[in-house]
Each structure stands twice: as structure tokens, then as C-alpha cells.
Enzyme design. Structure first.
Site, PDB file in Angstrom:
ATOM      1  N   ARG A  17      60.841  55.685  42.732  1.00  0.00           N
ATOM      2  CA  ARG A  17      61.421  54.364  42.513  1.00  0.00           C
ATOM      3  C   ARG A  17      62.698  54.259  43.332  1.00  0.00           C
ATOM      4  O   ARG A  17      63.251  55.267  43.784  1.00  0.00           O
ATOM      5  CB  ARG A  17      61.727  54.161  41.031  1.00  0.00           C
ATOM      6  N   SER A  19      65.654  53.119  42.358  1.00  0.00           N
ATOM      7  CA  SER A  19      66.921  53.207  41.649  1.00  0.00           C
ATOM      8  C   SER A  19      67.675  54.457  42.075  1.00  0.00           C
ATOM      9  O   SER A  19      67.089  55.458  42.503  1.00  0.00           O
ATOM     10  CB  SER A  19      66.695  53.234  40.137  1.00  0.00           C
ATOM     11  N   LYS A  89      60.102  60.824  30.035  1.00  0.00           N
ATOM     12  CA  LYS A  89      59.932  59.880  28.927  1.00  0.00           C
ATOM     13  C   LYS A  89      59.275  58.584  29.390  1.00  0.00           C
ATOM     14  O   LYS A  89      58.783  57.819  28.558  1.00  0.00           O
ATOM     15  CB  LYS A  89      61.273  59.595  28.257  1.00  0.00           C
ATOM     16  N   ASP A  90      59.242  58.316  30.702  1.00  0.00           N
ATOM     17  CA  ASP A  90      58.565  57.127  31.223  1.00  0.00           C
ATOM     18  C   ASP A  90      57.070  57.350  31.431  1.00  0.00           C
ATOM     19  O   ASP A  90      56.347  56.405  31.736  1.00  0.00           O
ATOM     20  CB  ASP A  90      59.174  56.713  32.572  1.00  0.00           C
ATOM     21  N   ARG A 140      63.331  52.487  19.405  1.00  0.00           N
ATOM     22  CA  ARG A 140      63.657  53.731  18.698  1.00  0.00           C
ATOM     23  C   ARG A 140      65.136  53.750  18.325  1.00  0.00           C
ATOM     24  O   ARG A 140      65.507  54.065  17.172  1.00  0.00           O
ATOM     25  CB  ARG A 140      63.317  54.916  19.609  1.00  0.00           C
ATOM     26  N   ARG A 141      65.994  53.412  19.287  1.00  0.00           N
ATOM     27  CA  ARG A 141      67.426  53.391  19.012  1.00  0.00           C
ATOM     28  C   ARG A 141      67.793  52.247  18.070  1.00  0.00           C
ATOM     29  O   ARG A 141      68.614  52.407  17.166  1.00  0.00           O
ATOM     30  CB  ARG A 141      68.207  53.265  20.323  1.00  0.00           C
ATOM     31  N   ARG A 158      68.785  45.316  29.876  1.00  0.00           N
ATOM     32  CA  ARG A 158      67.842  45.872  30.841  1.00  0.00           C
ATOM     33  C   ARG A 158      68.551  46.143  32.162  1.00  0.00           C
ATOM     34  O   ARG A 158      69.648  45.679  32.417  1.00  0.00           O
ATOM     35  CB  ARG A 158      66.678  44.894  31.087  1.00  0.00           C
ATOM     36  N   ARG A 164      73.422  48.275  34.026  1.00  0.00           N
ATOM     37  CA  ARG A 164      73.814  48.232  32.623  1.00  0.00           C
ATOM     38  C   ARG A 164      75.303  48.561  32.452  1.00  0.00           C
ATOM     39  O   ARG A 164      75.993  47.952  31.626  1.00  0.00           O
ATOM     40  CB  ARG A 164      72.942  49.189  31.810  1.00  0.00           C
ATOM     41  N   CYS A 253      56.200  52.493  24.000  1.00  0.00           N
ATOM     42  CA  CYS A 253      57.327  51.563  24.003  1.00  0.00           C
ATOM     43  C   CYS A 253      57.233  50.548  22.875  1.00  0.00           C
ATOM     44  O   CYS A 253      58.223  49.943  22.501  1.00  0.00           O
ATOM     45  CB  CYS A 253      57.393  50.827  25.346  1.00  0.00           C
TER      46      CYS A 253
END
Length: 515
Positions: A17, A19, A89-90, A140-141, A158, A164, A253
């Protein structure tokens, strides 16, 4: 598995990706492989994913389990890339046919972290004023915060880490704080931004959080062989328990599901014996209903099951013999720094200070984002300078003498001004001399000019035994994997017996009704 000489490839194409965090993680993996396989050249092919393109909708409402992986896996199937580095985790627990997790590296801290707006420095989740707004995109959080900290308000946020943090630090920000994965902040070298590391007793973390996974084609023996050298089997066992737990529940998710796994060595054991303690839970969206349970298992690791000795521990300082390759962006940013400021804000996300000088939009200086701040290729560690030296020698971003940014102090110096130590150890300068620098290629832009029909490289392949997507490199490890997979199933079944699936279904129905 042994790499056959006739299968040797001089070039390996790595998907990522776009990012900053994704590229840091990708370059870190390449740096380890470059040390082990110096005759192989690596290319980084960058692309956006559905999760990157759709930012106006919360992740659960989109409902797609492969938001950040599908585009990369399509490129894998058709040979556009040879492997992909993911935040584990993705990665869904059920991979597409023909794909496999060829390596899981030693896990970083899996816990969550609280990052605060300047107005609330010194506070924590418990001491924040009533009504304080906390940003997170994780159900979850949200559920756990609602259960344990009902004096706080939760709001979806997001974007990548930079975005963020920019939203948090904006002058008129509505957020008192945001919650992020601690591992991501560490890999960006932004440990100073962490105001509270949240213990699992307060917030259980996401399945696979803190671990890096390398995905490849399950029939690519050459890539699987080189990736086997990166495997940390103890991390793999923890991850396999977690993924097996989530897979059995059928979560992702779209439901609040979380875990905590701990692998502890048994004192004075004759063999390398450990006990695996795992705690898992599901919640209603408002956190009122919680179904939680624990389970344990003893494991024995044989010598052949441990991590390859020639792969450096991620906590060790990178030495001269372990350098990370410089990435050369074939499509560098050509605009003014002002264009980036408009996207990310004027506040440096690392130091939370207003940047001037080389970071000042008024200077109209050109900026090349392929020059990564010093140390970031090394998960926050610089092979040349310690933190104090970075502060002392770095380029002043603030002409008034305030704290400088974390830019490399040598990138704008003339060759005669650069210390010999930096030239010998730093990957930036090493790759200037290298005959095989890593190139960064825009996959999507390149595909526009490629008119050849892409054929599937997994068509007709036979089913290969995987463990929640994990490839087993050693027959002696298979027994461990089977025990860990069964442990995750057993824990999930304990929650299912306590009505977990009904709680998850109600949560999913509530999400879909609001979409």
C-alpha cells in the site's frame, strides 16, 4: 524446502500500500531479505486498496473483509508482484485460494495506545474530563471503551496514521485523543506521541495486532523458501491461536471481537517448554454485554522450530552488516511543500510542533517524500545516531532554535561534510553506491500502459494444507501448528456455548440497519 538453482530469480517484486507505515514495514522486510540474499534485487510496487479509497464510510458499514488486501492479492495471483507485506490484523482468516502467509516476523507490542491532543497532556483514559471525544474506527475499541469508560464519547475516525494525527492536532480539533495500535507508532518512530499504553486488562487487542505477515502464492517455492528465513515460530503460534479463534467465531471488522495471548517460558524446564495463555471476548456494540473466557496449553519448542539464527532480533540495534536498502521513487512528489501541508496540516506528527525552515510552506521548497526521516527504515532505530545525537545534529526546522524535526541530518550536506560512519552504516548512502537499489514503482500507473493479458499463476494448482492461511515450513512444526489451531477453536467454542454468536449477530444487524 530447498531453493532450486533453476528457480532462482534475480528480481523480486514486492507489493505495498502507499501509506507511509505500509512502506516502512515493506522496506523493513526487504532490508532483512537483502542481507540474507544479496544477489536478489527487490522492487516495491505501490498501489491503493479499497480501504484506502473509501474513507467516508466506517469500516464495519462497508462490510468487506478484504478492504486492505484484495487489490494486492489480485496482483499476486497474476504475477504483478511476488509477495506482499501486511499488518497481520488486516489479513482475513480465510485467504483466497492459492494464497498463503509465507512468514510472520517477531511480533511488536500488540497493545493499543492513547495519543492525546495538546490540551489534555498528562491525562489518561480514566482521568479525561467527562464528555471528552475519543477517535477510533474499531468496534472492538468502541465496545470496550463504552464498557470501562462510559464518561467518554466515541467518534469514528478514518485515514492513515499521518491523517488521523493531523485531525487530532488541528487547531479546532474536536478530539481529546485517539487510540491507535502501539506497534504502528513505534514503527513510525513516534514513540513520544504515546501518552498511555493501554493494558489488555482494559482493552483486549485485535487478532494479529502488532505482527507483520508476508503473503505470497502458495505454489511459489522460491519465495516461500526465502521467506522461511524470516519466520518467528513462537509468534506464529500465538497468531495461529488468535486467527483460529476468530475464524471459528466468524468475526472480523463487523463485530467487536478481541484477544490477548501470552507465551511464557516454564522456569527450569528441561526442554524449551512454554505455557500459552489466551483470553478472548466478544461484546455488544454498547459494551453492556460481554462474553469472555480463558484457556491454556503447554507447548514444547524444538531447536529446529525456533527462529533462524541469521535473522536479527528486531530489538537489536542495526549494525553495519544489516543495512536497509533505499527506495527510489520513480514518481516522486513534484509539487510544493504547501500541497502536503494542506493534506496533513502544519504540525509535524512526530514532534507536535509547527514546522518552519525546510518544512515551511512559505519557502516553496520542493520536497521528495522518498527521503524517509532517519531511522524509519529500521522501525524507529537509526544505525548511525541515537536520539540525543539526532537532536544535536539534525537540520533545524525551526529557525528560532526550538526542537528540530526528525529529518536526516545528512541528506542535504555535501559529501565532504558527511561523517565516514554515516556513509558506512546508513542505507541511504549505501544505496547511492549500490548497483541494485530498490526501486519504487506505481503499480496502477504502470498497469495503464501494460496491454498484455494477465494470466493466473495459481490456475490448476492443488490444495495445499494451510493453518488459517499460514504455510507450515517444517514438518516438525506441524504438530505445534495443529495444537495451536485446536486451542483457538476450543476457546471460540467456549464463547459460542455462552451465546457469543447471538451477541455478534445482534451487533452486525445493528450496524447494517444504520448503514
Amino acid at each position: 524446502m530447498t531453493t532450486k538453482q533453476d528457480d532462482f530469480r534475480e528480481i523480486i517484486k514486492v507489493g505495498s500500500r502507499k501509506s507511509e507505515l505500509a512502506l516502512i514495514q515493506t522496506k523493513y522486510v526487504i532490508s532483512l531479505l537483502s542481507k540474507l540474499f544479496p544477489n536478489v534485487k527487490f522492487e516495491i510496487h505501490t498501489m491503493t486498496t479499497l480501504g484506502d479509497r473509501v474513507l467516508g464510510i466506517s469500516l464495519p458499514k462497508i462490510g468487506e473483509k478484504s478492504l486492505f488486501t484484495k487489490d494486492l492479492e489480485d496482483a499476486l495471483e497474476h504475477g504483478g508482484v511476488d509477495f506482499v507485506v501486511h499488518s497481520l490484523k488486516d489479513l482475513p482468516t480465510q485467504l483466497p485460494f492459492g494464497m498463503a502467509v509465507g512468514a510472520i516476523l517477531e511480533r511488536e507490542d500488540p497493545r493499543d495506545a492513547l495519543v492525546l491532543n495538546n490540551k489534555f497532556i498528562g491525562k489518561n483514559l480514566k482521568s479525561l474530563p467527562k464528555g471528552s471525544l475519543i477517535g477510533t474506527s474499531s468496534l472492538r475499541r468502541c465496545a470496550q471503551l463504552a464498557r470501562h469508560y462510559n464518561h467518554l464519547k466515541i467518534c469514528d475516525i478514518r485515514g492513515n496514521l499521518n491523517t488521523r494525527l493531523a485531525k487530532l492536532d488541528a487547531p479546532q480539533s474536536k478530539f481529546a485523543g485517539i487510540i491507535l495500535a502501539h506497534a504502528g507508532l513505534c514503527r513510525m518512530g513516534w514513540m513520544k506521541r504515546v501518552d498511555q499504553v493501554i493494558e489488555p486488562e482494559e482493552l483486549l487487542y485485535a487478532v494479529g495486532q502488532g505482527a507483520l505477515a508476508v503473503e505470497c502464492r502458495a505454489n511459489d517455492t522460491f519465495v516461500l523458501d526465502i521467506l522461511s528465513k524470516l519466520c518467528d515460530v513462537k509468534t506464529q503460534c500465538r497468531i495461529l491461536v488468535e486467527r483460529s479463534f476468530l475464524k471459528t467465531l466468524g468475526g472480523g471488522c463487523s463485530a467487536p471481537v478481541a484477544i490477548n495471548s501470552v507465551l511464557s517460558e516454564i522456569p527450569n524446564s528441561v526442554n524449551e517448554e512454554y505455557v500459552m495463555d489466551v483470553e478472548g471476548a466478544v461484546w455488544s456494540l454498547n459494551g453492556d454485554t460481554e462474553i469472555k473466557d480463558k484457556i491454556s496449553l503447554n507447548l514444547v519448542f524444538k531447536n529446529a522450530d525456533t527462529k533462524a539464527s541469521d535473522v536479527p532480533n528486531k530489538r537489536q540495534k542495526m549494525s553495519e552488516g544489516n543495512i536497509s536498502p533505499e527506495v527510489i521513487d520513480e514518481n516522486p512528489f513534484k509539487g510544493d511543500i504547501e500541497d502536503l501541508v494542506n493534506i496533513h496540516g502544519k504540525v509535524c506528527p512526530s514532534t507536535k510542533k509547527n514546522c518552519t525552515g525546510v518544512c515551511d510552506s512559505k519557502d516553496k521548497k520542493k520536497f521528495d517524500p522518498s527521503i524517509i526521516p532517519v531511522g524509519q527504515d529500521f522501525m524507529g532505530e537509526c544505525p548511525v545516531l541515537n536520539t540525543a545525537q539526532k537532536v544535536s545534529f539534525s537540520i533545524d526546522c525551526d529557525q528560532k532554535g526550538d526542537s528540530p524535526c526528525t529529518a536526516c541530518p545528512f541528506v542535504q550536506k555535501s559529501p565532504e561534510e558527511i561523517p565516514k560512519e554515516a556513509i558506512e552504516k546508513c542505507p541511504f548512502f549505501q544505496q547511492q553506491k549500490s548497483n541494485k537499489p530498490v526501486q519504487m514503482i506505481d503499480y496502477e500507473e504502470n498497469a495503464k500502459h501494460d496491454t498484455t493479458e494477465k494470466k493466473s499463476l495459481i490456475a490448476g494448482m492443488k490444495e495445499i494444507k494451510l493453518y488459517c492461511g499460514l504455510f507450515c515450513h517444517s514438518e516438525r512444526t506441524r504438530e505445534l501448528f495443529e495444537k495451536c489451531e485446536n486451542l483457538g477453536i476450543e476457546l471460540a467454542n467456549k464463547l459460542i456455548a455462552a451465546n457469543a454468536l447471538e451477541v455478534m449477530k445482534i451487533a452486525q444487524d445493528e450496524i447494517h440497519s444504520k448503514a
